[in-house]
Structures are given as C-alpha cells and as structure tokens.
Design a protein around this motif. Sequence first.
Motif, PDB file in Angstrom:
ATOM      1  N   UNK A 183       1.013  -1.516  -0.107  1.00  0.00           N
ATOM      2  CA  UNK A 183       0.032  -0.059   0.036  1.00  0.00           C
ATOM      3  C   UNK A 183       0.867   1.591  -0.296  1.00  0.00           C
ATOM      4  N   UNK A 184       2.471   1.454   0.308  1.00  0.00           N
ATOM      5  CA  UNK A 184       3.469   2.699   0.299  1.00  0.00           C
ATOM      6  C   UNK A 184       3.354   3.118  -1.246  1.00  0.00           C
ATOM      7  N   UNK A 185       3.103   1.914  -1.779  1.00  0.00           N
ATOM      8  CA  UNK A 185       3.437   2.372  -3.212  1.00  0.00           C
ATOM      9  C   UNK A 185       2.507   2.057  -4.091  1.00  0.00           C
ATOM     10  N   UNK A 186       1.689   1.987  -3.690  1.00  0.00           N
ATOM     11  CA  UNK A 186       0.544   1.325  -4.587  1.00  0.00           C
ATOM     12  C   UNK A 186      -1.139   1.615  -4.085  1.00  0.00           C
ATOM     13  N   UNK A 187      -1.119   2.712  -3.650  1.00  0.00           N
ATOM     14  CA  UNK A 187      -2.351   2.904  -2.720  1.00  0.00           C
ATOM     15  C   UNK A 187      -3.887   2.656  -3.323  1.00  0.00           C
ATOM     16  N   UNK A 188      -4.400   2.275  -4.311  1.00  0.00           N
ATOM     17  CA  UNK A 188      -4.701   1.911  -5.289  1.00  0.00           C
ATOM     18  C   UNK A 188      -5.446   0.402  -5.851  1.00  0.00           C
ATOM     19  N   UNK A 189      -6.628  -0.080  -6.071  1.00  0.00           N
ATOM     20  CA  UNK A 189      -6.983  -0.959  -6.923  1.00  0.00           C
ATOM     21  C   UNK A 189      -7.960  -0.277  -8.633  1.00  0.00           C
ATOM     22  N   UNK A 190      -8.071  -0.794  -9.098  1.00  0.00           N
ATOM     23  CA  UNK A 190      -8.555   0.193 -10.364  1.00  0.00           C
ATOM     24  C   UNK A 190      -9.116  -0.163 -10.952  1.00  0.00           C
ATOM     25  N   UNK A 191     -10.476   0.146 -11.634  1.00  0.00           N
ATOM     26  CA  UNK A 191     -10.634  -0.785 -12.504  1.00  0.00           C
ATOM     27  C   UNK A 191     -11.698   0.093 -13.735  1.00  0.00           C
ATOM     28  N   UNK A 192     -11.616  -0.056 -15.424  1.00  0.00           N
ATOM     29  CA  UNK A 192     -11.496   0.948 -16.308  1.00  0.00           C
ATOM     30  C   UNK A 192     -12.173   0.136 -17.119  1.00  0.00           C
ATOM     31  N   UNK A 193     -13.498   0.017 -17.484  1.00  0.00           N
ATOM     32  CA  UNK A 193     -14.239  -0.496 -18.477  1.00  0.00           C
ATOM     33  C   UNK A 193     -14.010  -0.074 -19.616  1.00  0.00           C
ATOM     34  N   UNK A 194     -14.037  -1.204 -20.171  1.00  0.00           N
ATOM     35  CA  UNK A 194     -13.606  -1.792 -22.094  1.00  0.00           C
ATOM     36  C   UNK A 194     -14.479  -1.993 -22.195  1.00  0.00           C
ATOM     37  N   UNK A 195     -15.867  -3.308 -22.418  1.00  0.00           N
ATOM     38  CA  UNK A 195     -16.737  -3.646 -22.991  1.00  0.00           C
ATOM     39  C   UNK A 195     -18.129  -3.875 -21.474  1.00  0.00           C
ATOM     40  N   UNK A 196     -18.987  -3.456 -22.805  1.00  0.00           N
ATOM     41  CA  UNK A 196     -19.836  -4.031 -21.753  1.00  0.00           C
ATOM     42  C   UNK A 196     -20.881  -5.250 -22.873  1.00  0.00           C
ATOM     43  N   UNK A 197     -21.944  -6.343 -22.522  1.00  0.00           N
ATOM     44  CA  UNK A 197     -22.584  -6.990 -22.501  1.00  0.00           C
ATOM     45  C   UNK A 197     -23.568  -8.011 -22.292  1.00  0.00           C
ATOM     46  N   UNK A 198     -25.059  -7.563 -22.824  1.00  0.00           N
ATOM     47  CA  UNK A 198     -25.618  -7.506 -22.440  1.00  0.00           C
ATOM     48  C   UNK A 198     -26.065  -9.408 -22.406  1.00  0.00           C
TER      49      UNK A 198
END
Length: 196
Positions: free
Chosen positions: A97-112
């Motif tokens: 956590x000292x060097x990488x404080x965040x977990x992130x998600x960036x969407x690339x596609x949505x499918x019904x």
Amino acid sequence: MSRKTIAAGLLAAFALASAAQAETWMVDPEHTEVRVYWDHAGFSEQSLEFTEVDGSLNFSLDSVPSSTAFFAIPVSSMETGVERFNSDLWSDTFFDVANFPLVSFNSTSFQQVGPTQLKVKGDLTIKDVTREAEFDVTVHNVGEHPVGKYFKYFAGTWLGVTAVATIKRSEWNMGAFVPMGSDEIRIVINSELRAQ
C-alpha cells in the motif's frame, strides 16, 4: 468520498431495465458491500471488505454497449477483522500500500447476456499490474424505492445489483503462500444506487 461505495463500472446493466434512467448513478454507502473471498488451506472460506470506493458510471439510454465506467479503491480501507492480518496484506508481500495505494478498474466493454444480466470487462490494476477482469452483473431491481415513502433520502429512482468476478491473485504479483492460500479469489459486490 463515500464509504463502502460500489465498483461503479459494473452497473451499466441498469440501463437495459428501464427506459427512463438518469445518466449518472450514485452509490448508497450504507447499502453497499465490496467483499473478497478465498480458500484458507482447504479448511475454511475467509473474506475481507473494502469500506471505501470512488467511482463514476456513464451510459447511453439506448445502448448498453456504449456504457463506460471507472472505479478506484483505497487499499487502506481494507478490513479483515484481524489487525495483524490487515498489516500483512498492506505490506509489500501483498498489496504494498505504501507504493500502490489504489486498486482500480476501467471498463472496456459491456455485453447484455440476459434480461437482467450483463458481462462487464475491463482493466483491473493491482499494484503495478494491469490485466483484464470480467464481472457477471445481475440487476435485482430498478425503480422507485419503497423506503422512499418513509424517508426522503430514498425518494427517486434506484438500482439494486450484484457483481461477481473470479481472478487469480498470482497474475497480479500477489502469489505469496499459494497454494496454501488459494490463488483463486472471488470478488462480490452488492449495491443500491440512486439516479441523479
């Protein structure tokens, strides 16, 4: 920043459930859980919770595939219920956590994939590794919240969802003690969100 906010990138499925949706959804922090589960040496299933998430969701009213979303989770908001274990997970053996404080998600596609089901793919970043993750999203309800009859806070249009993904932690440079602790990690998100 709201506490216990959802991974908002998983929630574009709501657009398919109603023709009169807002373009922006806000998470209710008191009715949102972000939990992670794993097998502990074959003896039990253990879990932790992230109590803070920041995110945004935008989607087209007439096209679910055009939806986009992003979320970020402060690793320091992680809670296992055991202080020593929290410290171990925050250390450079795991999340660093000292060097990488965040977990992130960036969407690339949505499918019904069903009347109330969606598959959401995106780039999940943990530490310095970014890999694709896929969430199965179920929309439980869309519409006026019944509690809104009694509390003004719940007035308006709401969404209720569950999003689930399974990943291998070793693929994000967090493979310590595998297989004593399972490599496979299950992420489960439950949330109520209000239209803006």
